[in-house]
Design an enzyme around this catalytic site. Structure first.
Site, PDB file in Angstrom:
ATOM      1  N   HIS A  98      37.792  35.662  84.860  1.00 43.50           N
ATOM      2  CA  HIS A  98      37.866  35.359  83.428  1.00 43.50           C
ATOM      3  C   HIS A  98      38.467  33.953  83.243  1.00 43.50           C
ATOM      4  O   HIS A  98      39.333  33.531  84.010  1.00 43.50           O
ATOM      5  CB  HIS A  98      38.727  36.411  82.706  1.00 43.50           C
ATOM      6  N   GLU A 170      30.569  32.926  79.777  1.00 47.75           N
ATOM      7  CA  GLU A 170      31.576  32.755  78.740  1.00 47.75           C
ATOM      8  C   GLU A 170      32.033  31.301  78.734  1.00 47.75           C
ATOM      9  O   GLU A 170      32.966  30.930  79.456  1.00 47.75           O
ATOM     10  CB  GLU A 170      32.781  33.656  79.018  1.00 47.75           C
ATOM     11  N   GLY A 176      38.108  33.055  72.486  1.00 54.43           N
ATOM     12  CA  GLY A 176      39.448  33.140  71.933  1.00 54.43           C
ATOM     13  C   GLY A 176      39.542  32.500  70.550  1.00 54.43           C
ATOM     14  O   GLY A 176      38.569  31.957  70.013  1.00 54.43           O
ATOM     15  N   SER A 216      33.554  34.506  71.105  1.00 50.98           N
ATOM     16  CA  SER A 216      33.534  34.563  69.639  1.00 50.98           C
ATOM     17  C   SER A 216      32.333  35.332  69.083  1.00 50.98           C
ATOM     18  O   SER A 216      31.776  34.973  68.048  1.00 50.98           O
ATOM     19  CB  SER A 216      33.573  33.143  69.051  1.00 50.98           C
TER      20      SER A 216
HETATM   21  C1  PEP Z   1      36.895  36.506  75.998  1.00 51.93           C
HETATM   22  O1  PEP Z   1      37.981  35.931  75.985  1.00 51.93           O
HETATM   23  O2  PEP Z   1      36.380  36.900  77.061  1.00 51.93           O
HETATM   24  C2  PEP Z   1      36.208  36.723  74.736  1.00 51.93           C
HETATM   25  C3  PEP Z   1      34.937  37.053  74.760  1.00 51.93           C
HETATM   26  O3  PEP Z   1      36.975  36.588  73.626  1.00 51.93           O
HETATM   27  P1  PEP Z   1      36.532  36.437  72.092  1.00 51.93           P
HETATM   28  O4  PEP Z   1      35.351  37.332  71.838  1.00 51.93           O
HETATM   29  O5  PEP Z   1      37.730  36.845  71.324  1.00 51.93           O
HETATM   30  O6  PEP Z   1      36.168  34.992  71.895  1.00 51.93           O
END
Ligand code: PEP
Length: 263
Positions: A98, A170, A176, A216
């Protein structure tokens, strides 16, 4: 054969054991999972015993994942958790690489490769995250970053273990609270690149490895990602941390993918 649709969330450092178990319990009553879809929930380590116990007792079809693990079987690694420890709890999946582990905790591609190798030796499913930073994107080397993360992260893995692998694209700039949501046009070329890199290494079986998008995602933008030909699912953070939120992003996704709601 139609590729399976995967959908899940990572709670990060949120929720007590009781809260995580309540989430899983409420989820079971809130969604009907269509054939061809697989859900997963990744709570913090401290919630795993409560959640895996509940999943076992209720015969839950939802995969329960851990957020990280060490590559060694045992040893002087204070604060770390081994694959064997996760398996003893009945964990189905481990999240590796991650962006927060890579960025905040300085995990290298080599570290992640060690972890992937160990997870596969143990027969654990892996959700491997890859994605470029905002700077790498600005300098137009995002593809190189993702290809490098895949080539090193998957180095030396036994092709027979490929069915245990799922990959989440990602982009670091999109995840985030500080993230800027990606557009489907940003995601499809990277998802295709992931498929190409894994396909070049492992042939047709590599091209079939599920590729998820995360960053997001919410109920309003989910369908745009689900519609992409090279996306097999969504990995959702903040928007899926409540059962209502999980349900509404899932519902938008399933309407797009299966043409039906979760009921
Ligand atoms: C993540 O941090 O893996 C993630 C998908 O977060 P968010 O959907 O909150 O952006």
């Amino acid at each position: 054969m139609a590729r399976r649709f995967l959908f899940g969330t990572n709670f990060k450092m949120n929720q007590t054991p009781a809260e995580s178990a309540a989430f899983l319990e409420a989820l079971a009553g809130a969604v009907v999972i269509p054939d061809g879809a697989q859900l997963f929930v990744i709570p913090p380590f401290t919630s795993l015993p409560a959640v895996t116990d509940l999943a076992g007792a209720t015969n839950s079809p939802v995969w329960i994942g851990a957020q990280n693990m060490h590559w060694a079987d045992a040893g002087a690694y204070t604060g770390e958790i081994s694959a064997a420890m996760l398996q003893a709890l009945g964990v189905d999946l481990v999240l590796l690489g991650h962006a927060e582990r890579r960025g905040l905790f300085h995990e290298s591609d080599r570290d992640i490769n060690r972890k992937v190798l160990t997870a596969f030796e143990r027969g654990l499913r892996v959700l491997l995250c890859v994605g470029e930073t905002a700077d790498e994107r600005a300098f137009d080397v995002g593809g190189e970053t993702v290809a490098r993360q895949l080539k090193i992260g998957l180095h030396d893995i036994d092709p027979a273990r490929l069915p245990l692998l799922q990959i989440a694209y990602e982009p670091v700039w999109s995840i985030g609270a500080a993230g800027v949501p990606a557009r489907p046009d940003d995601v499809e070329p990277m998802a295709r690149l992931i498929r190409d890199v894994v396909g070049e290494r492992f042939g047709e079986a590599g091209r079939d490895v599920p590729v998820l998008y995360g960053g997001s995602v919410d109920a309003a933008n989910a369908a745009g990602f689900v519609a992409l030909p090279d996306i097999d699912g969504l990995f959702v953070g903040r928007a899926a941390w409540t059962v209502d939120g999980f349900r509404s992003v899932l519902d938008a996704s399933l309407r797009e993918r299966f043409g039906r709601s979760i009921g």
